[in-house]
Design a protein around this motif. Structure first.
Motif, PDB file in Angstrom:
ATOM      1  N   PHE A 108      87.008   5.214  -1.111  1.00 45.30           N
ATOM      2  CA  PHE A 108      88.342   5.617  -1.535  1.00 45.30           C
ATOM      3  C   PHE A 108      88.743   6.899  -0.818  1.00 45.30           C
ATOM      4  N   LEU A 141      94.630  11.182  -2.163  1.00 41.48           N
ATOM      5  CA  LEU A 141      95.890  11.537  -1.517  1.00 41.48           C
ATOM      6  C   LEU A 141      96.246  13.008  -1.732  1.00 41.48           C
ATOM      7  N   LEU A 200      91.311   1.954  -9.643  1.00 43.54           N
ATOM      8  CA  LEU A 200      91.353   3.089  -8.735  1.00 43.54           C
ATOM      9  C   LEU A 200      90.787   4.299  -9.479  1.00 43.54           C
ATOM     10  N   LYS A 208      95.469  10.105  -7.941  1.00 42.95           N
ATOM     11  CA  LYS A 208      96.165   9.573  -6.763  1.00 42.95           C
ATOM     12  C   LYS A 208      95.151   9.248  -5.668  1.00 42.95           C
ATOM     13  N   THR A 209      94.554   8.062  -5.769  1.00 46.39           N
ATOM     14  CA  THR A 209      93.575   7.616  -4.786  1.00 46.39           C
ATOM     15  C   THR A 209      93.969   6.254  -4.253  1.00 46.39           C
ATOM     16  N   GLU A 210      93.398   5.910  -3.100  1.00 46.15           N
ATOM     17  CA  GLU A 210      93.638   4.597  -2.512  1.00 46.15           C
ATOM     18  C   GLU A 210      92.325   4.037  -1.994  1.00 46.15           C
ATOM     19  N   LYS A 211      92.197   2.723  -2.064  1.00 41.48           N
ATOM     20  CA  LYS A 211      91.003   2.050  -1.559  1.00 41.48           C
ATOM     21  C   LYS A 211      91.111   1.935  -0.049  1.00 41.48           C
TER      22      LYS A 211
END
Length: 80
Positions: free
Chosen positions: A6, A9, A25, A35-38
């Motif tokens: 991950f 952001l 997430l 506020k994270t993204e894979k």
């Protein structure tokens, strides 16, 4: 139980997390931001395979200094 990578952001940290669903997430372990993204992992290929099959080569380095399998311990695979 898959281990995913991950990206946060808010603080730009990359981390690995064990998740139980494909839509989960996790929060960032560094700054606790939700506020994270894979990240999408690139496959490894050994282009010199004598059998013609794609064989994983050296594992990708994680942000913690080791390969994705050892996370920076004494690892015979990546040498960290």
């Amino acid at each position: 139980m898959p281990l995913y990578e991950f990206h946060c952001l808010d603080c730009d940290t990359q981390f690995e997390e064990l998740v139980f669903s494909q839509t989960e997430l996790p929060s960032c372990p560094h700054c606790s931001s939700p506020k994270t993204e894979k990240l999408i992992s690139r496959p490894c290929r050994n282009k010199n395979s004598s059998s013609g099959a794609d064989i994983p080569s050296m594992p990708a380095q994680s942000s913690s200094g080791g390969c994705a399998g050892c996370s920076g311990g004494s690892c015979a695979t990546c040498g960290h």
